[in-house]
Design an enzyme around this catalytic site. Structure first.
Site, short mmCIF file in Angstrom:
data_model
loop_
_atom_site.label_atom_id
_atom_site.label_comp_id
_atom_site.label_asym_id
_atom_site.label_seq_id
_atom_site.Cartn_x
_atom_site.Cartn_y
_atom_site.Cartn_z
N ASP A 189 0.83 -1.13 -0.09
CA ASP A 189 -0.22 0.15 0.13
C ASP A 189 0.88 1.28 0.00
O ASP A 189 1.95 1.26 0.54
CB ASP A 189 -0.94 0.08 1.21
CG ASP A 189 -2.06 -1.07 1.09
OD1 ASP A 189 -2.40 -1.47 0.09
OD2 ASP A 189 -2.61 -1.51 2.28
N ASP B 182 -7.01 -1.48 -4.53
CA ASP B 182 -8.01 -1.29 -3.64
C ASP B 182 -9.11 -0.20 -4.06
O ASP B 182 -10.19 -0.32 -4.09
CB ASP B 182 -7.55 -0.63 -2.31
CG ASP B 182 -6.48 -1.59 -1.60
OD1 ASP B 182 -6.58 -2.81 -1.75
OD2 ASP B 182 -5.73 -0.98 -0.69
#
Length: 160
Positions: A117, A133
């Site tokens: 991330d 995401d």
């Protein structure tokens, strides 16, 4: 008609998945072990993070469970899309976007044991996330809107 739709959907899934993977490789190369970098000062910055769980790092450490569930969901979506069972274009493309995001995170989880991330909104206290995401979230939002419209469309038919 179906063949052309399938080709474009496959291209879209591949492009979204590839974009996700390339941005994650760049995050590893330029962000890992370094200070966060402002993208839009006060709004978004790039901050490297490894997520072993799902959204908001919930259920950390359940790697193979997530790999299995994501693989089953993605295979199910791909089967549904490419078996000509999906009759509505909006549903078709929404599912394709969800699948692309799922595949992006599935690759990370299966290969590395965690998801990379790197996108961090700083104007609000929120999780760090990635392109996959975003695809899952936007695809799911589109699915919800589709089902709401479909529900009203069905209600209109029963009133007549």
């Amino acid at each position: 008609m179906h063949r052309k739709k399938h080709i474009w959907c496959a291209v879209m899934i591949i492009l979204i998945t590839a974009f996700d993977q390339v941005t994650k490789l760049l995050a590893v190369k330029y962000l890992k072990g370094n200070e966060p970098v402002d993208f839009i000062k006060g709004i978004v910055r790039f901050n490297y993070s490894e997520n072993t769980g799902m959204a908001f790092s919930m259920f950390s450490g359940a790697r193979w469970f997530f790999v299995a569930v994501t693989a089953v969901v993605c295979i199910g979506i791909l089967w549904y899309l490419f078996s000509n069972r999906c009759r509505h274009l909006w549903l078709y493309w929404s599912l394709g976007v969800v699948c692309a995001g799922g595949l992006g995170n599935l690759i990370d989880r299966a290969v590395y044991g965690y998801v990379v991330d790197f996108i961090e909104p700083v104007f609000i206290n929120f999780a760090i996330f990635n392109i996959a995401d975003c695809a899952v979230t936007l695809g799911a939002a589109s699915l919800i809107i589709y089902f709401i419209f479909d529900l009203f469309k069905k209600e209109d038919k029963t009133v007549e």
